[in-house]
Design a protein around this motif. Sequence first.
Motif, mmCIF file in Angstrom:
data_model
loop_
_atom_site.group_PDB
_atom_site.id
_atom_site.type_symbol
_atom_site.label_atom_id
_atom_site.label_comp_id
_atom_site.label_asym_id
_atom_site.label_seq_id
_atom_site.Cartn_x
_atom_site.Cartn_y
_atom_site.Cartn_z
ATOM 1 N N VAL A 181 11.714 5.011 -7.401
ATOM 2 C CA VAL A 181 11.321 4.779 -5.922
ATOM 3 C C VAL A 181 11.930 3.295 -5.743
ATOM 4 O O VAL A 181 12.261 3.257 -4.285
ATOM 5 C CB VAL A 181 9.634 4.716 -5.800
ATOM 6 C CG1 VAL A 181 9.065 6.189 -5.422
ATOM 7 C CG2 VAL A 181 8.979 3.974 -6.559
ATOM 8 N N VAL A 183 14.426 9.394 5.475
ATOM 9 C CA VAL A 183 14.381 10.588 5.564
ATOM 10 C C VAL A 183 13.288 10.820 6.469
ATOM 11 O O VAL A 183 12.343 10.506 6.351
ATOM 12 C CB VAL A 183 14.649 11.637 4.558
ATOM 13 C CG1 VAL A 183 16.070 11.335 3.694
ATOM 14 C CG2 VAL A 183 13.431 11.694 3.580
ATOM 15 N N GLY A 231 3.519 6.424 1.873
ATOM 16 C CA GLY A 231 4.837 7.053 1.079
ATOM 17 C C GLY A 231 5.559 7.842 1.975
ATOM 18 O O GLY A 231 6.403 8.646 1.585
ATOM 19 N N VAL A 232 5.675 7.504 3.336
ATOM 20 C CA VAL A 232 6.613 8.157 4.248
ATOM 21 C C VAL A 232 7.773 7.274 4.766
ATOM 22 O O VAL A 232 8.594 7.818 5.510
ATOM 23 C CB VAL A 232 5.711 8.864 5.518
ATOM 24 C CG1 VAL A 232 4.936 9.705 5.057
ATOM 25 C CG2 VAL A 232 5.320 7.745 6.187
ATOM 26 N N GLY A 233 7.599 6.022 4.291
ATOM 27 C CA GLY A 233 9.029 5.277 4.538
ATOM 28 C C GLY A 233 8.620 4.173 5.642
ATOM 29 O O GLY A 233 9.617 3.691 6.148
ATOM 30 N N LYS A 234 7.529 3.718 5.970
ATOM 31 C CA LYS A 234 7.303 2.717 6.774
ATOM 32 C C LYS A 234 7.773 1.391 6.548
ATOM 33 O O LYS A 234 8.592 0.636 6.979
ATOM 34 C CB LYS A 234 5.608 2.582 7.026
ATOM 35 C CG LYS A 234 5.051 4.024 7.835
ATOM 36 C CD LYS A 234 3.764 3.815 7.909
ATOM 37 C CE LYS A 234 2.781 3.450 6.613
ATOM 38 N NZ LYS A 234 2.791 4.301 5.641
ATOM 39 N N THR A 235 7.349 1.086 5.246
ATOM 40 C CA THR A 235 7.893 -0.371 4.733
ATOM 41 C C THR A 235 9.209 -0.299 4.264
ATOM 42 O O THR A 235 10.163 -0.946 4.881
ATOM 43 C CB THR A 235 6.889 -0.589 3.367
ATOM 44 O OG1 THR A 235 5.532 -0.480 3.577
ATOM 45 C CG2 THR A 235 7.354 -2.128 2.986
ATOM 46 N N ALA A 236 9.805 0.938 3.898
ATOM 47 C CA ALA A 236 11.079 1.104 3.613
ATOM 48 C C ALA A 236 11.898 1.032 4.896
ATOM 49 O O ALA A 236 13.021 0.296 4.807
ATOM 50 C CB ALA A 236 11.399 2.384 2.926
ATOM 51 N N ASN A 295 -1.804 2.277 7.601
ATOM 52 C CA ASN A 295 -2.137 3.756 7.274
ATOM 53 C C ASN A 295 -2.550 4.366 8.230
ATOM 54 O O ASN A 295 -2.377 5.356 9.005
ATOM 55 C CB ASN A 295 -2.778 4.226 5.917
ATOM 56 C CG ASN A 295 -2.021 3.892 4.923
ATOM 57 O OD1 ASN A 295 -2.221 2.911 3.749
ATOM 58 N ND2 ASN A 295 -0.850 4.358 4.792
ATOM 59 N N ARG A 326 7.038 9.034 -1.623
ATOM 60 C CA ARG A 326 6.896 8.133 -3.008
ATOM 61 C C ARG A 326 6.275 9.000 -4.153
ATOM 62 O O ARG A 326 7.077 9.138 -5.383
ATOM 63 C CB ARG A 326 5.972 6.970 -2.707
ATOM 64 C CG ARG A 326 5.864 6.168 -3.900
ATOM 65 C CD ARG A 326 4.717 5.214 -3.594
ATOM 66 N NE ARG A 326 4.916 4.219 -2.586
ATOM 67 C CZ ARG A 326 3.891 3.966 -1.618
ATOM 68 N NH1 ARG A 326 2.787 4.681 -1.518
ATOM 69 N NH2 ARG A 326 4.328 3.010 -0.670
HETATM 70 N N1 LIG Z 1 11.144 8.563 4.290
HETATM 71 C C1 LIG Z 1 11.746 8.359 3.228
HETATM 72 N N2 LIG Z 1 13.057 8.508 2.586
HETATM 73 C C2 LIG Z 1 13.589 7.966 1.277
HETATM 74 N N3 LIG Z 1 12.683 7.447 0.664
HETATM 75 C C3 LIG Z 1 11.381 7.270 0.934
HETATM 76 C C4 LIG Z 1 10.739 7.658 2.142
HETATM 77 N N4 LIG Z 1 9.385 7.380 2.048
HETATM 78 C C5 LIG Z 1 9.322 6.871 1.103
HETATM 79 N N5 LIG Z 1 10.280 6.920 0.090
HETATM 80 C C6 LIG Z 1 10.204 6.427 -1.211
HETATM 81 O O1 LIG Z 1 9.258 6.059 -1.666
HETATM 82 C C7 LIG Z 1 9.010 4.508 -1.692
HETATM 83 C C8 LIG Z 1 7.933 3.972 -0.970
HETATM 84 O O2 LIG Z 1 7.972 4.034 0.600
HETATM 85 P P1 LIG Z 1 7.368 3.205 1.314
HETATM 86 O O3 LIG Z 1 7.071 1.866 0.878
HETATM 87 O O4 LIG Z 1 8.185 2.920 2.393
HETATM 88 O O5 LIG Z 1 5.805 3.704 1.994
HETATM 89 P P2 LIG Z 1 4.888 3.352 3.210
HETATM 90 O O6 LIG Z 1 5.268 4.489 4.189
HETATM 91 O O7 LIG Z 1 5.141 2.160 3.465
HETATM 92 O O8 LIG Z 1 3.769 3.795 2.414
HETATM 93 P P3 LIG Z 1 2.333 2.942 2.481
HETATM 94 O O9 LIG Z 1 1.685 3.365 3.627
HETATM 95 O O10 LIG Z 1 1.581 3.380 1.144
HETATM 96 O O11 LIG Z 1 2.659 1.291 2.298
HETATM 97 C C9 LIG Z 1 10.332 3.826 -1.176
HETATM 98 O O12 LIG Z 1 10.792 2.858 -2.004
HETATM 99 C C10 LIG Z 1 11.264 5.004 -1.345
HETATM 100 O O13 LIG Z 1 11.677 4.868 -2.860
#
Ligand SMILES: Nc1ncnc2c1ncn2[C@@H]1O[C@H](COP(=O)(O)OP(=O)(O)OP(=O)(O)O)[C@@H](O)[C@H]1O
Length: 429
Positions: free
Chosen positions: A4, A16, A46-51, A139, A198
């Motif tokens: 990750v 994505v 784990g849907v990519g907000k922080t990412a 969240n 994630r």
């Molecule tokens: N939409 C995405 N596309 C590609 N990789 C993703 C995506 N979402 C999550 N990941 C993978 O999961 C990891 C964690 O994602 P991220 O920290 O962005 O989640 P989040 O939405 O911020 O979750 P949380 O609410 O738990 O903070 C990323 O480092 C990446 O490897």
Amino acid sequence: MMWVEKHRPQTPEEVVGNEEAKLKFLSWLKKWKPGGKAALLHGPPGVGKTALVHAAAKAAAYDLIEMNASDARTAEKIMRTAGHAASESSIFQFFSDSKGVLILLDEVDGIYGREDQGGLGAILKLLEESKVPVALTANDISDMRLRELKNACLTIRFQKVRPPVMVAWLEEICRREGLEAEEEALKLIAARSRGDVRSAVNDLQALAEKTRSLRAVDVEKLTARDRQLSVQEVLGEIFLTNNPLYAKRAQAEAEVDRDLLHLSVHENLPYQFTDPEDLAAGYDALSRADVFFGRVKRTQNWGLLSYALEQMSMGVAAARRGKYTPAGYRFPPSRILILGRTKAQRELIKEISAKIGVKCHVSRRRAAADFLPYLRVMFQHSKEAAAAQLASWLGLDEAAVAYLKGEAAKPSSAPARGRKPAGRRGARR
Ligand SMILES: Nc1ncnc2c1ncn2[C@@H]1O[C@H](COP(=O)(O)OP(=O)(O)OP(=O)(O)O)[C@@H](O)[C@H]1O
Ligand SMILES: [Mg+2]
């Protein structure tokens, strides 16, 4: 290295799914001017907000100043770290072609609660005064206490990542890692993850450690193994979540034994909730669950069961207002361990009580509570012959006689009323 991290999206394109939310965020960042609103990205884990914030900052040449809002609850700390950055242009700008600073306040829904009011106030103040763009993630923003924050931001809603999109991303990772995988296997991983990229990537990595060519059956094994863990997972949802609905859903979806879960919540509550008020509220919910469980048992009115389950899951989850300090889970509950250890003895007591019941015309329960303790005294203090006569009249076997004579280990679960007189008398002699 964790995949990750290794395959964390480097560009906004690599994040994505959630295309609409992505575009909304990117155009917000592009158009942002001093005085503009902050952006609040919210949705499931784990849907990519922080990412996305990371990738977008990089793509647009911003220096990212990141702060986990739940680590820095006090107003002072937030202003100290972020406030400074918000008021001045980045020092890096003088040395590079940086656009300036982008502030990320991660997981802002972790800040509310009685002790944290200062934190929310500080964030609002920061948003008002900031001369640089601020992105926030959360969240769940349904809590009324976050209303003011919501109003101060452009809210951008993220959803679970859909399975086909997830599968495509997993395929990409497989390609980069040189891992062969059946499409069916990836589909299973995606389905298991419930839209959480994630967790899907973590699953893929865990499986890849065992094999270089992944088959669907391997994934099924993982799923089977998970089921055994799921009591702890449900406990996690109950104790950790900021949204009681998640706790309810976890309880409802998990295939765990209700009673086992109930005992486990009981056992873990005092270690998980450290704030006395939270603990009291937690026990309050549990006691209500107990009342409902009791009524279901007595009246066989199964319609009441959902109230018991909700108190046990949502009720306990909603009880915590204060900070969560992670503590390991105690599992299996000690009561089950004790019951397991004393099983043979309880069986023996049951058997003796049944025999007493037949001869003395009482229930087995009464025999255990009112007859058995005295019988033990009689066996331990009367002559061998008298004891033998009694044993043959009741039809007791050797093991039973040994237990009554106190030759076997004392049962820890014998009725308390029974143990006391025997013990006291023994001590006096
Ligand atoms: N939409 C995405 N596309 C590609 N990789 C993703 C995506 N979402 C999550 N990941 C993978 O999961 C990891 C964690 O994602 P991220 O920290 O962005 O989640 P989040 O939405 O911020 O979750 P949380 O609410 O738990 O903070 C990323 O480092 C990446 O490897
Ligand atoms: Mg995040």
